[in-house]
Design a protein around this motif. Sequence first.
Motif, PDB file in Angstrom:
ATOM      1  N   UNK A 219       0.824  -1.205   0.000  1.00  0.00           N
ATOM      2  CA  UNK A 219       0.000   0.000   0.000  1.00  0.00           C
ATOM      3  C   UNK A 219       0.861   1.259   0.000  1.00  0.00           C
ATOM      4  N   UNK A 220       2.172   1.072   0.010  1.00  0.00           N
ATOM      5  CA  UNK A 220       3.062   2.221   0.003  1.00  0.00           C
ATOM      6  C   UNK A 220       3.339   2.769   1.388  1.00  0.00           C
TER       7      UNK A 220
ATOM      8  N   UNK B 266       5.519   3.666   9.955  1.00  0.00           N
ATOM      9  CA  UNK B 266       4.099   3.372  10.126  1.00  0.00           C
ATOM     10  C   UNK B 266       3.894   1.864  10.279  1.00  0.00           C
TER      11      UNK B 266
ATOM     12  N   UNK C 247       4.343 -10.260  -7.848  1.00  0.00           N
ATOM     13  CA  UNK C 247       4.991  -9.490  -6.787  1.00  0.00           C
ATOM     14  C   UNK C 247       6.118  -8.615  -7.310  1.00  0.00           C
TER      15      UNK C 247
ATOM     16  N   UNK D 266       4.731  -4.836  -8.300  1.00  0.00           N
ATOM     17  CA  UNK D 266       4.807  -3.719  -7.339  1.00  0.00           C
ATOM     18  C   UNK D 266       6.074  -3.804  -6.490  1.00  0.00           C
TER      19      UNK D 266
ATOM     20  N   UNK E 177       7.329  -5.981  -4.532  1.00  0.00           N
ATOM     21  CA  UNK E 177       7.458  -6.665  -3.239  1.00  0.00           C
ATOM     22  C   UNK E 177       8.640  -7.611  -3.361  1.00  0.00           C
TER      23      UNK E 177
ATOM     24  N   UNK F  13      12.959   4.576  -3.636  1.00  0.00           N
ATOM     25  CA  UNK F  13      12.088   4.080  -2.567  1.00  0.00           C
ATOM     26  C   UNK F  13      10.862   4.972  -2.343  1.00  0.00           C
TER      27      UNK F  13
ATOM     28  N   UNK G 298       6.875   4.109  -3.180  1.00  0.00           N
ATOM     29  CA  UNK G 298       5.768   4.130  -2.221  1.00  0.00           C
ATOM     30  C   UNK G 298       4.586   4.923  -2.766  1.00  0.00           C
TER      31      UNK G 298
ATOM     32  N   UNK H 229       2.992   2.785  -5.453  1.00  0.00           N
ATOM     33  CA  UNK H 229       2.346   1.603  -4.899  1.00  0.00           C
ATOM     34  C   UNK H 229       0.919   1.895  -4.463  1.00  0.00           C
ATOM     35  N   UNK H 230       0.671   3.134  -4.037  1.00  0.00           N
ATOM     36  CA  UNK H 230      -0.688   3.461  -3.612  1.00  0.00           C
ATOM     37  C   UNK H 230      -1.635   3.449  -4.805  1.00  0.00           C
TER      38      UNK H 230
ATOM     39  N   UNK I 290      -4.606   2.693   4.186  1.00  0.00           N
ATOM     40  CA  UNK I 290      -3.949   3.265   2.995  1.00  0.00           C
ATOM     41  C   UNK I 290      -4.299   4.741   2.792  1.00  0.00           C
TER      42      UNK I 290
ATOM     43  N   UNK J 240      -2.097   6.830   5.031  1.00  0.00           N
ATOM     44  CA  UNK J 240      -0.748   6.941   4.457  1.00  0.00           C
ATOM     45  C   UNK J 240      -0.681   8.143   3.526  1.00  0.00           C
TER      46      UNK J 240
END
Lengths: 236, 263
Positions: free
Chosen positions: A141-142, A147, B53, B56, B58, B78, B82, B85-86, B110, B113
Amino acid sequence: MSLYKFSFWEVLAHSFSEEVWSQVLPALGETMYMVVISSVFVLLFGVILGLVVVLTGREGLYPCAPLHAVLGAIINCFRSLPQVIIIIVMLPVARLLLGQSYGSNACIISLIASCVPLFARLVESSLLEIDKGKLEAAKAMGSGNFRILFRIMLPETLPSLIRSFTNAVVIVISMTALAGNFGAGGIGYIAVTFGYTRYQHDLLFATIIVLIIIVQLVQLVGDTLSKIILKKRHLI
Amino acid sequence: MEEYFIEIKDLCKTFHNKKESVQVLKGINLEVKKGEIYGIVGFSGAGKSTLVRCINRLEEPDSGTVRIGDQMITSLGKKELDVQRSKIGMIFQQFNLFDSMTVYENIAYPLKIKGWKKEAIRARIDELLELVSLTDKKNAYPGELSGGQKQRVGIARALANEPDVLLSDEATSALDPQTTISVLDLIREINEKLGLTIILITHELEVIRYTCHRVAVMENGELLEKGSVEEIFENPQCETARNFINVYNKMRSAGPDRRSELI
């Protein structure tokens, strides 16, 4: 009252007398002081140390093999020493820090040195229990590492962490009694000086009763807390 | 030339352990159009999960590129990763909901975030719960939910940030047939309603047939065959695809007589 002169039941009955408790209660106060202060430090440092070990691990959020290895080695060193030896080893350290190597505060330093590494290992195994998929879901989810740490890792493992801390406190209590031998005072001191050296077995019994009750209470509180959380989450 | 929304080029990944290294992805090429449901089917250990995977990240691919829209996913740092990735929702076989949070908090995660305001989060979650028909479970913990409900929460959580892509990693494999259908219906619904591009990996051919527009057959780290679902079902080219179709047909046609034969 000694078991050599009186029957078991007489001694046991006398262990509830006011005469005995007037000695045990102040000692209990000292013991509680040591246990509470040590437990707070053990909780704080143990969680931090355990977290750092997990985070720097190969699968951790901040992999760092050298730090992981060094911390692991240090923890193992402390864990390999029996509590008696840690107490002896920490006496000069206490003198260095506090100016004296006896008394409750000096004992607290030994307690911390012995129980922080222990609790750190318990924290580590609690944190490693977390389902890796949850961490991946958060990453997908980023989510940033901070967190993940504070919103996922710690809350998800909270019931297990509470159980670990309960175990650590019980060990702190038993070690406090041991430290009574080395000028720490408290219940351990009563048990050894009066119960062992002077054959005052009523005092010895009283200390046993007190220790059992304290440990039962601690265990009860720990178990109940973690159960309440698990129930709330419908996991039991 | 047709413009693809997702483009995977020469993707390679090797896993190492002490004794041996296993090449899990052997130069994967895949193109997915915007708004389609693309299935990847294969037996266990084919590398499907690793492939999805890698999309994204992972899992970090060793070489090759993944592009989604105008973002080259494989060359992001990085922080940027992120952010991207959302925009890529993901659902899992084991749901991976957070047990310490209620349904509401799970879906809010999410959004928090991304720094959404409380009021906006509340409105968005109501909308999402409506979509996955779980309005009454808002304050329940995942521990109280059935598998199908958990996956619905997973889907709502994956959709929270209005992603362009949804990755489904065996999302129905832990569910019973009835629940599987209802979750697949939901996936089809969001595909149509929101125009979401979906990559769905599974080892169940029924799932592909029911849900996907196009499909790729994966075996041993390679995509052996790609095409529309009808093509693969009617005229499978590779051995693996034929195998799959055979097993599928056998299971469908095995009636009482066939069962006695087996005994």
